[in-house]
Design a protein around this motif. Sequence first.
Motif, mmCIF file in Angstrom:
data_model
loop_
_atom_site.group_PDB
_atom_site.id
_atom_site.type_symbol
_atom_site.label_atom_id
_atom_site.label_comp_id
_atom_site.label_asym_id
_atom_site.label_seq_id
_atom_site.Cartn_x
_atom_site.Cartn_y
_atom_site.Cartn_z
ATOM 1 N N ALA A 135 8.025 3.344 5.042
ATOM 2 C CA ALA A 135 9.099 4.263 4.647
ATOM 3 C C ALA A 135 8.825 5.660 5.186
ATOM 4 O O ALA A 135 9.734 6.341 5.662
ATOM 5 C CB ALA A 135 9.256 4.292 3.138
ATOM 6 N N ASN A 136 7.562 6.076 5.135
ATOM 7 C CA ASN A 136 7.217 7.404 5.639
ATOM 8 C C ASN A 136 7.511 7.506 7.136
ATOM 9 O O ASN A 136 7.988 8.538 7.609
ATOM 10 C CB ASN A 136 5.747 7.721 5.359
ATOM 11 C CG ASN A 136 5.429 9.167 5.629
ATOM 12 O OD1 ASN A 136 6.138 10.063 5.194
ATOM 13 N ND2 ASN A 136 4.357 9.406 6.348
ATOM 14 N N ARG A 137 7.253 6.452 7.880
ATOM 15 C CA ARG A 137 7.546 6.454 9.323
ATOM 16 C C ARG A 137 9.056 6.514 9.559
ATOM 17 O O ARG A 137 9.517 7.125 10.505
ATOM 18 C CB ARG A 137 6.959 5.219 10.019
ATOM 19 C CG ARG A 137 5.430 5.198 10.070
ATOM 20 C CD ARG A 137 4.884 6.318 10.878
ATOM 21 N NE ARG A 137 3.700 7.013 10.588
ATOM 22 C CZ ARG A 137 3.247 7.607 9.501
ATOM 23 N NH1 ARG A 137 3.867 7.514 8.379
ATOM 24 N NH2 ARG A 137 2.160 8.308 9.464
ATOM 25 N N ALA A 171 0.840 -1.198 0.000
ATOM 26 C CA ALA A 171 0.000 0.000 0.000
ATOM 27 C C ALA A 171 0.876 1.250 0.000
ATOM 28 O O ALA A 171 1.838 1.339 0.755
ATOM 29 C CB ALA A 171 -0.903 -0.007 1.224
ATOM 30 N N LEU A 172 0.546 2.174 -0.876
ATOM 31 C CA LEU A 172 1.293 3.428 -0.976
ATOM 32 C C LEU A 172 0.376 4.597 -0.695
ATOM 33 O O LEU A 172 -0.811 4.559 -0.994
ATOM 34 C CB LEU A 172 1.901 3.587 -2.369
ATOM 35 C CG LEU A 172 2.911 2.542 -2.808
ATOM 36 C CD1 LEU A 172 3.337 2.791 -4.242
ATOM 37 C CD2 LEU A 172 4.117 2.532 -1.901
ATOM 38 N N ASP A 173 0.943 5.621 -0.110
ATOM 39 C CA ASP A 173 0.255 6.888 0.105
ATOM 40 C C ASP A 173 1.109 7.982 -0.498
ATOM 41 O O ASP A 173 2.287 7.772 -0.786
ATOM 42 C CB ASP A 173 0.070 7.159 1.605
ATOM 43 C CG ASP A 173 -0.928 6.219 2.258
ATOM 44 O OD1 ASP A 173 -1.996 5.986 1.664
ATOM 45 O OD2 ASP A 173 -0.646 5.733 3.367
ATOM 46 N N ILE A 174 0.530 9.151 -0.657
ATOM 47 C CA ILE A 174 1.275 10.296 -1.155
ATOM 48 C C ILE A 174 1.807 11.066 0.053
ATOM 49 O O ILE A 174 1.035 11.489 0.910
ATOM 50 C CB ILE A 174 0.391 11.209 -2.035
ATOM 51 C CG1 ILE A 174 -0.228 10.424 -3.181
ATOM 52 C CG2 ILE A 174 1.181 12.413 -2.523
ATOM 53 C CD1 ILE A 174 0.768 9.834 -4.162
ATOM 54 N N HIS A 175 3.125 11.219 0.125
ATOM 55 C CA HIS A 175 3.762 11.890 1.257
ATOM 56 C C HIS A 175 4.796 12.896 0.771
ATOM 57 O O HIS A 175 5.228 12.856 -0.381
ATOM 58 C CB HIS A 175 4.464 10.864 2.163
ATOM 59 C CG HIS A 175 3.532 9.937 2.850
ATOM 60 N ND1 HIS A 175 2.713 10.326 3.882
ATOM 61 C CD2 HIS A 175 3.283 8.620 2.661
ATOM 62 C CE1 HIS A 175 2.000 9.295 4.293
ATOM 63 N NE2 HIS A 175 2.328 8.243 3.557
ATOM 64 N N HIS A 176 5.210 13.753 1.692
ATOM 65 C CA HIS A 176 6.256 14.741 1.404
ATOM 66 C C HIS A 176 7.587 14.033 1.162
ATOM 67 O O HIS A 176 7.928 13.079 1.866
ATOM 68 C CB HIS A 176 6.442 15.698 2.582
ATOM 69 C CG HIS A 176 5.268 16.581 2.834
ATOM 70 N ND1 HIS A 176 4.276 16.255 3.732
ATOM 71 C CD2 HIS A 176 4.935 17.776 2.294
ATOM 72 C CE1 HIS A 176 3.384 17.219 3.741
ATOM 73 N NE2 HIS A 176 3.750 18.159 2.879
ATOM 74 N N ILE A 177 8.355 14.531 0.224
ATOM 75 C CA ILE A 177 9.714 14.044 -0.014
ATOM 76 C C ILE A 177 10.646 14.704 0.996
ATOM 77 O O ILE A 177 11.426 14.042 1.668
ATOM 78 C CB ILE A 177 10.154 14.344 -1.463
ATOM 79 C CG1 ILE A 177 9.213 13.653 -2.450
ATOM 80 C CG2 ILE A 177 11.610 13.922 -1.673
ATOM 81 C CD1 ILE A 177 9.338 14.147 -3.880
#
Length: 108
Positions: A37-39, A2-8
């Motif tokens: 990855a975002n975490r 599952a992917l979400d859109i996050h800040h780079i």
Amino acid sequence: MALDIHHILPKVWCEGKKIKPNTFNSIINKTPISYKANRMIGGRAPSAYLSAIQTHKQVGLSDQGMNAILASHYIDLKTLRADDFESFFEARKETLLALVEAGNRQTH
């Protein structure tokens, strides 16, 4: 996965650098990223979070491997790894604009 859109370049990091929300919240500073990855990114600068992700026991990526992933997201490697938001933003904006323009030419 599952992917979400996050800040780079993370929101907290950008706020600390006094970058305006309408700039860092732009689609130019966002890309599909997994929850995990975002975490791992947290509020750290790219120079810190890229290394942490690459050396994570479940990831184990070389610089070349990570660079290939970043390039597939149309992210300028040099500016991201240098924590240079302004140059990163301008480079990615130009790249994304060129993609849109190329796609527009193909449909007309």
